[in-house]
Design a protein around this motif. Structure first.
Motif, PDB file in Angstrom:
ATOM      1  N   UNK A 117      19.934  78.693  71.749  1.00  0.00           N
ATOM      2  CA  UNK A 117      21.174  79.442  71.589  1.00  0.00           C
ATOM      3  C   UNK A 117      22.390  78.558  71.339  1.00  0.00           C
ATOM      4  N   UNK A 118      22.176  77.299  71.022  1.00  0.00           N
ATOM      5  CA  UNK A 118      23.283  76.397  70.713  1.00  0.00           C
ATOM      6  C   UNK A 118      23.938  76.827  69.396  1.00  0.00           C
ATOM      7  N   UNK A 119      25.271  76.821  69.356  1.00  0.00           N
ATOM      8  CA  UNK A 119      25.988  77.152  68.126  1.00  0.00           C
ATOM      9  C   UNK A 119      26.885  75.988  67.721  1.00  0.00           C
ATOM     10  N   UNK A 120      27.013  75.787  66.418  1.00  0.00           N
ATOM     11  CA  UNK A 120      27.831  74.700  65.879  1.00  0.00           C
ATOM     12  C   UNK A 120      28.735  75.235  64.776  1.00  0.00           C
ATOM     13  N   UNK A 121      30.003  74.882  64.840  1.00  0.00           N
ATOM     14  CA  UNK A 121      30.949  75.139  63.761  1.00  0.00           C
ATOM     15  C   UNK A 121      31.517  73.792  63.319  1.00  0.00           C
ATOM     16  N   UNK A 122      31.686  73.613  62.017  1.00  0.00           N
ATOM     17  CA  UNK A 122      32.155  72.339  61.501  1.00  0.00           C
ATOM     18  C   UNK A 122      32.908  72.539  60.198  1.00  0.00           C
TER      19      UNK A 122
END
Length: 268
Positions: free
Chosen positions: A133-138
């Motif tokens: 469930x890890x989320x990443x925004x970049x």
């Protein structure tokens, strides 16, 4: 059980306990003896000691002597060499056994929890991430795509349950612990200008492919020969990150969910 370097443990756990609210269910101020199993370099052990009463004895245990040396030097706390499935501690020696990101690295978490129950007179607690469930925004689009691809491959290739969710609670109950309760928390990691030294090191690790190499065995198991192409794309993405950081236009947010599960040792 997989082995990790001291540097890897520091990077992945940095800032996790900037807020101590998640530790409230452990009732640390009233503890007399705490054993932190799989303590690694001692980051969590040090937090436990800081939140417990001054008279509380906090001891770290790990199977890796190299990590124990780091823990001893950096925390000043007592540490003991030992395996989670056969701890060198007598029955009922402590009133709280803890672990952080340990069960996700064990092939049989329930067996370890039974051992924790054996040496605790009161409670067992586990802090475990849910890596699915890890989320990443970049600001670098390719980073978001590659992070997702790598995470999915890692989950397919790893040989333990690194995204257990409510299965942690089930393992506690299977180990004979009672009054089991779990609460989810979120560790939010933000990289933005002005960048710190750790941010710059992370970007360099992306550009060199070193970050991906931490999980090469698991990734190769999942994607086979495609790993080399994946690593090349990862390094190219890393160079984009480095360039954006030089322009101070790079921003990244990662949110890692983690569950704090606590169970009580039943009265005999």
């Amino acid at each position: 059980m997989r082995r990790f370097s001291a540097d890897y443990l520091r990077r992945t756990r940095a800032g996790l306990w900037s807020s101590r609210e998640a530790l409230d269910p452990l009732d640390l101020p009233r503890r007399e003896r705490i054993l932190d199993v799989g303590c690694g370099t001692g980051e969590f052990t040090r937090v436990l000691a800081a939140e417990a009463d001054d008279d509380c004895e906090v001891v770290g245990v790990d199977a890796d002597p190299a990590l124990l040396r780091v823990a001893r030097e950096e925390t000043g706390l007592p540490v003991v060499a030992g395996d989670a499935l056969g701890l060198p501690v007598r029955d009922g020696a402590v009133d709280l056994v803890t672990c952080q990101a340990l069960l996700v690295n064990l092939p049989d978490p329930t067996a370890a929890l039974r051992e924790f129950r054996r040496i605790s007179t009161d409670a067992v607690a586990a802090v475990e991430p849910d890596n699915a469930d890890v989320t990443v925004e970049s600001t670098i689009d390719s980073e978001v795509v590659l992070e997702r691809r790598v995470r999915e491959a890692y989950l397919d290739g790893v040989e333990t349950d690194v995204a257990p969710g409510d299965r942690v609670e089930a393992a506690f109950e299977a180990a004979g612990l009672v009054d089991v309760r779990t609460r989810r928390h979120y560790h939010r990691k933000v990289i933005e200008p002005p960048y710190g030294e750790a941010d710059l090191r992370d970007a360099t690790r992306k550009a060199t492919g070193a970050g991906l190499a931490d999980h090469e065995a698991e990734l190769r198991r999942a994607v086979g020969e495609e790993y080399d192409d994946l690593r090349a794309a990862w390094r190219e993405m890393g160079r984009e990150v480095v360039d954006a950081m030089q322009d101070e236009t790079y921003r990244r947010t990662e949110v890692v969910p983690f569950d704090v599960t606590v169970g009580r040792v039943p009265d005999e």
